[in-house]
Scaffold this motif. Sequence first.
Motif, PDB file in Angstrom:
ATOM      1  N   ALA A 197       0.854  -1.186   0.000  1.00  0.00           N
ATOM      2  CA  ALA A 197       0.000   0.000   0.000  1.00  0.00           C
ATOM      3  C   ALA A 197       0.887   1.233   0.000  1.00  0.00           C
ATOM      4  CB  ALA A 197      -0.907   0.005   1.237  1.00  0.00           C
ATOM      5  N   CYS A 198       0.269   2.400  -0.114  1.00  0.00           N
ATOM      6  CA  CYS A 198       0.993   3.675  -0.073  1.00  0.00           C
ATOM      7  C   CYS A 198       0.356   4.589   0.975  1.00  0.00           C
ATOM      8  CB  CYS A 198       0.898   4.399  -1.411  1.00  0.00           C
ATOM      9  SG  CYS A 198       1.498   3.455  -2.807  1.00  0.00           S
ATOM     10  N   GLY A 199       1.157   5.474   1.518  1.00  0.00           N
ATOM     11  CA  GLY A 199       0.650   6.553   2.375  1.00  0.00           C
ATOM     12  C   GLY A 199      -0.144   6.050   3.569  1.00  0.00           C
ATOM     13  N   THR A 200      -1.302   6.635   3.744  1.00  0.00           N
ATOM     14  CA  THR A 200      -2.162   6.280   4.867  1.00  0.00           C
ATOM     15  C   THR A 200      -2.558   4.806   4.827  1.00  0.00           C
ATOM     16  OG1 THR A 200      -2.961   8.516   5.259  1.00  0.00           O
ATOM     17  CG2 THR A 200      -4.469   6.738   5.788  1.00  0.00           C
ATOM     18  N   ALA A 201      -2.818   4.289   3.631  1.00  0.00           N
ATOM     19  CA  ALA A 201      -3.189   2.878   3.505  1.00  0.00           C
ATOM     20  C   ALA A 201      -2.034   1.979   3.972  1.00  0.00           C
ATOM     21  CB  ALA A 201      -3.569   2.561   2.063  1.00  0.00           C
TER      22      ALA A 201
ATOM     23  N   ILE B 290      -3.983  -2.645  -0.183  1.00  0.00           N
ATOM     24  CA  ILE B 290      -4.947  -1.740   0.456  1.00  0.00           C
ATOM     25  C   ILE B 290      -4.941  -0.414  -0.299  1.00  0.00           C
ATOM     26  CG2 ILE B 290      -5.683  -0.657   2.622  1.00  0.00           C
ATOM     27  CD1 ILE B 290      -3.925  -2.641   4.138  1.00  0.00           C
ATOM     28  N   SER B 291      -6.129   0.042  -0.719  1.00  0.00           N
ATOM     29  CA  SER B 291      -6.210   1.308  -1.443  1.00  0.00           C
ATOM     30  C   SER B 291      -7.612   1.897  -1.352  1.00  0.00           C
ATOM     31  CB  SER B 291      -5.843   1.091  -2.917  1.00  0.00           C
ATOM     32  OG  SER B 291      -6.041   2.268  -3.661  1.00  0.00           O
ATOM     33  N   GLN B 292      -7.696   3.121  -0.928  1.00  0.00           N
ATOM     34  CA  GLN B 292      -8.982   3.812  -0.887  1.00  0.00           C
ATOM     35  C   GLN B 292      -9.530   3.965  -2.300  1.00  0.00           C
ATOM     36  OE1 GLN B 292     -11.953   6.390  -1.372  1.00  0.00           O
ATOM     37  NE2 GLN B 292      -9.990   7.316  -1.927  1.00  0.00           N
ATOM     38  N   SER B 293      -8.717   4.555  -3.167  1.00  0.00           N
ATOM     39  CA  SER B 293      -9.183   4.900  -4.514  1.00  0.00           C
ATOM     40  C   SER B 293      -9.270   3.693  -5.439  1.00  0.00           C
ATOM     41  CB  SER B 293      -8.222   5.912  -5.141  1.00  0.00           C
ATOM     42  OG  SER B 293      -6.936   5.327  -5.300  1.00  0.00           O
ATOM     43  N   GLY B 294      -8.418   2.719  -5.193  1.00  0.00           N
ATOM     44  CA  GLY B 294      -8.342   1.579  -6.100  1.00  0.00           C
ATOM     45  C   GLY B 294      -7.616   1.906  -7.389  1.00  0.00           C
ATOM     46  N   GLU B 295      -6.979   3.070  -7.455  1.00  0.00           N
ATOM     47  CA  GLU B 295      -6.321   3.499  -8.694  1.00  0.00           C
ATOM     48  C   GLU B 295      -4.841   3.839  -8.505  1.00  0.00           C
ATOM     49  OE1 GLU B 295      -7.811   3.110 -11.421  1.00  0.00           O
ATOM     50  OE2 GLU B 295      -9.930   3.040 -10.824  1.00  0.00           O
ATOM     51  N   THR B 296      -4.317   3.691  -7.313  1.00  0.00           N
ATOM     52  CA  THR B 296      -2.925   4.076  -7.061  1.00  0.00           C
ATOM     53  C   THR B 296      -1.961   3.228  -7.889  1.00  0.00           C
ATOM     54  OG1 THR B 296      -3.519   4.816  -4.876  1.00  0.00           O
ATOM     55  CG2 THR B 296      -1.194   4.341  -5.234  1.00  0.00           C
ATOM     56  N   MET B 297      -1.190   3.887  -8.725  1.00  0.00           N
ATOM     57  CA  MET B 297      -0.371   3.180  -9.709  1.00  0.00           C
ATOM     58  C   MET B 297       0.628   2.214  -9.070  1.00  0.00           C
ATOM     59  SD  MET B 297       0.193   2.552 -12.779  1.00  0.00           S
ATOM     60  CE  MET B 297      -0.576   3.768 -13.821  1.00  0.00           C
TER      61      MET B 297
ATOM     62  N   ALA C  63     -12.104  14.814   0.583  1.00  0.00           N
ATOM     63  CA  ALA C  63     -10.903  15.508   1.051  1.00  0.00           C
ATOM     64  C   ALA C  63      -9.679  14.689   0.654  1.00  0.00           C
ATOM     65  CB  ALA C  63     -10.948  15.678   2.561  1.00  0.00           C
ATOM     66  N   VAL C  64      -8.626  15.366   0.256  1.00  0.00           N
ATOM     67  CA  VAL C  64      -7.416  14.662  -0.161  1.00  0.00           C
ATOM     68  C   VAL C  64      -6.849  13.835   0.997  1.00  0.00           C
ATOM     69  CG1 VAL C  64      -5.000  15.011  -0.821  1.00  0.00           C
ATOM     70  CG2 VAL C  64      -6.819  16.150  -2.096  1.00  0.00           C
ATOM     71  N   ALA C  65      -6.827  14.408   2.187  1.00  0.00           N
ATOM     72  CA  ALA C  65      -6.287  13.685   3.340  1.00  0.00           C
ATOM     73  C   ALA C  65      -7.272  12.603   3.770  1.00  0.00           C
ATOM     74  CB  ALA C  65      -6.024  14.644   4.488  1.00  0.00           C
ATOM     75  N   SER C  66      -6.777  11.400   3.853  1.00  0.00           N
ATOM     76  CA  SER C  66      -7.633  10.263   4.154  1.00  0.00           C
ATOM     77  C   SER C  66      -7.943  10.171   5.652  1.00  0.00           C
ATOM     78  CB  SER C  66      -6.922   8.992   3.690  1.00  0.00           C
ATOM     79  OG  SER C  66      -7.777   7.893   3.795  1.00  0.00           O
ATOM     80  N   THR C  67      -9.212  10.022   5.988  1.00  0.00           N
ATOM     81  CA  THR C  67      -9.606   9.895   7.394  1.00  0.00           C
ATOM     82  C   THR C  67     -10.516   8.686   7.578  1.00  0.00           C
ATOM     83  OG1 THR C  67     -11.418  11.465   7.013  1.00  0.00           O
ATOM     84  CG2 THR C  67      -9.384  12.340   7.965  1.00  0.00           C
TER      85      THR C  67
ATOM     86  N   LEU D 110       2.010  12.171   9.264  1.00  0.00           N
ATOM     87  CA  LEU D 110       1.674  12.345   7.839  1.00  0.00           C
ATOM     88  C   LEU D 110       0.539  13.362   7.678  1.00  0.00           C
ATOM     89  CD1 LEU D 110       1.961  11.542   4.841  1.00  0.00           C
ATOM     90  CD2 LEU D 110       0.387   9.655   5.270  1.00  0.00           C
ATOM     91  N   LYS D 111      -0.480  13.235   8.515  1.00  0.00           N
ATOM     92  CA  LYS D 111      -1.607  14.170   8.440  1.00  0.00           C
ATOM     93  C   LYS D 111      -1.116  15.606   8.642  1.00  0.00           C
ATOM     94  CE  LYS D 111      -4.522  12.213   6.947  1.00  0.00           C
ATOM     95  NZ  LYS D 111      -4.235  10.860   6.736  1.00  0.00           N
ATOM     96  N   LEU D 112      -0.209  15.787   9.583  1.00  0.00           N
ATOM     97  CA  LEU D 112       0.266  17.142   9.879  1.00  0.00           C
ATOM     98  C   LEU D 112       1.104  17.704   8.727  1.00  0.00           C
ATOM     99  CD1 LEU D 112      -0.260  18.960  12.237  1.00  0.00           C
ATOM    100  CD2 LEU D 112       1.985  18.378  13.136  1.00  0.00           C
ATOM    101  N   LYS D 113       1.933  16.858   8.140  1.00  0.00           N
ATOM    102  CA  LYS D 113       2.732  17.310   6.995  1.00  0.00           C
ATOM    103  C   LYS D 113       1.818  17.756   5.872  1.00  0.00           C
ATOM    104  CE  LYS D 113       5.916  13.686   7.752  1.00  0.00           C
ATOM    105  NZ  LYS D 113       6.570  12.460   7.377  1.00  0.00           N
ATOM    106  N   GLU D 114       0.897  16.884   5.507  1.00  0.00           N
ATOM    107  CA  GLU D 114       0.127  17.177   4.291  1.00  0.00           C
ATOM    108  C   GLU D 114      -0.859  18.313   4.489  1.00  0.00           C
ATOM    109  OE1 GLU D 114      -2.206  13.884   2.774  1.00  0.00           O
ATOM    110  OE2 GLU D 114      -2.586  13.129   4.764  1.00  0.00           O
ATOM    111  N   LEU D 115      -1.357  18.485   5.702  1.00  0.00           N
ATOM    112  CA  LEU D 115      -2.385  19.512   5.907  1.00  0.00           C
ATOM    113  C   LEU D 115      -1.821  20.817   6.419  1.00  0.00           C
ATOM    114  CD1 LEU D 115      -4.891  17.075   7.508  1.00  0.00           C
ATOM    115  CD2 LEU D 115      -5.364  18.390   5.433  1.00  0.00           C
TER     116      LEU D 115
HETATM  117  C1  F6R Z   1      -2.898  10.641   3.045  1.00  0.00           C
HETATM  118  C2  F6R Z   1      -3.401  10.114   1.789  1.00  0.00           C
HETATM  119  C3  F6R Z   1      -2.465   9.349   0.898  1.00  0.00           C
HETATM  120  C4  F6R Z   1      -3.139   8.057   0.406  1.00  0.00           C
HETATM  121  C5  F6R Z   1      -2.242   7.334  -0.576  1.00  0.00           C
HETATM  122  C6  F6R Z   1      -2.839   6.019  -1.032  1.00  0.00           C
HETATM  123  O1  F6R Z   1      -3.879  11.293   3.751  1.00  0.00           O
HETATM  124  O2  F6R Z   1      -4.544  10.273   1.480  1.00  0.00           O
HETATM  125  O3  F6R Z   1      -1.284   9.043   1.587  1.00  0.00           O
HETATM  126  O4  F6R Z   1      -3.417   7.259   1.512  1.00  0.00           O
HETATM  127  O5  F6R Z   1      -2.014   8.144  -1.697  1.00  0.00           O
HETATM  128  O6  F6R Z   1      -4.038   6.207  -1.713  1.00  0.00           O
HETATM  129  P1  F6R Z   1      -5.035   5.024  -1.964  1.00  0.00           P
HETATM  130  O7  F6R Z   1      -5.513   4.519  -0.653  1.00  0.00           O
HETATM  131  O8  F6R Z   1      -6.144   5.610  -2.791  1.00  0.00           O
HETATM  132  O9  F6R Z   1      -4.278   3.951  -2.704  1.00  0.00           O
END
Ligand code: F6R
Length: 369
Positions: free
Chosen positions: A56-60, A103-110, A154-158, A241-246
């Motif tokens: 996964a990437c980032g928050t995921a 794991i991916s919220q968007s399902g599109e993370t390359m 919102a860009v920041a994932s919660t 991470l939340k603090l950096k990005e926001l």
């Molecule tokens: C942080 C944030 C990003 C995503 C990351 C993965 O708040 O939103 O770090 O978590 O880009 O994105 P998904 O989950 O869509 O693969």
Amino acid sequence: EKGGYDYFMLKEIAEQPKAVADTLLGRIDAAGSLTLDEVRIPPGVLREVDKVVIVACGTAFHAGLIAKYAIEHWTRIPCEVELASEFRYRDPILDSRSLVIAISQSGETMDTLMALRHAREQGSCVLAICNTNGSTIPRESDAVLYTHAGPEVAVASTKAFLTQLVACYLVALYLGQVRGTKWADEIRAVIRDLAQISGQVERVLETMEPVRELARSLAEKRTVLFLGRHVGYPVALEGALKLKELAYMHAEGFAAGELKHGPIALVEEDLPVVVVVPSPRGRSVLHDKIVSNIQEIRARGARTIVIAEEGDEAVVPYADHLVRIPATPTLLQPLVATVPLQVFACELATARGNEVDQPRNLAKSVTVE
Ligand code: F6R
């Protein structure tokens, strides 16, 4: 469409109790067993799994780090977690007995998509944990467990993060159920605890005014550090991470046990340090260690912001600011401990005049490398 909130992020933070409850819904039968029929991986395949690899990437990715504790504890299957962008270029060791969880919220993370393609080429079974119906990652996986957070704008994932955690716990328990390492009554007990979480998140949300006030008072700071242990460590990473990005502030998360190996040199007079404290019940060794860590940094001038369970009195003398969270089992604590960190980052961003829903330089879905 923001439902009366100034920002989507505030709305999405507030929707977390529902998102958590919705992600549990319909996945437990009357007898208390997990019914993840939608995960169409034959039980025979799950019984043969000898390694779980989460990408996964980032928050995921932070959700994946927490999942590792639950998967290894409940199933005794070794579990690795790796940033998708590192995994895919590393020639990782995988075969048909590896279960790869993307794991991916968007399902599109390359990067996550490329990692799962690589895993399937090695013959591994890939399970997606995803929030977006019919997106590329679940379409290319062998199986999918959807999180039911609803659209996250919102860009920041919660809320997606909290539901990723719930989905990871369900997968861990399901693996235990299929393989017989977790018995029905134990699973029922964890499910009961999980079912409580929605209400507990609600309670956390009701007590956030002091956190917002604190955030506003720190708007001029340059750096905030975050410390945690065990599952509190990924929570610290997520808070940073939340603090950096926001807030566009320098923020770093550390494993509290690493303090003496370098980071403690950063501590100076009035540096805000957020500490996520594990429950004093259960694994009390962890708790005692972190209390000494708080003492150590405070003795060096840190301004301690302590996130601790209700009733944990041991931290009181060392907390410049105390944020209370409800008591939960150790493994589930991230579901409540993350919430104050989201609110903290959101309020700091507002206080600094930043665009909360659309932080600079960031996109909601990273479909390029
Ligand atoms: C942080 C944030 C990003 C995503 C990351 C993965 O708040 O939103 O770090 O978590 O880009 O994105 P998904 O989950 O869509 O693969």
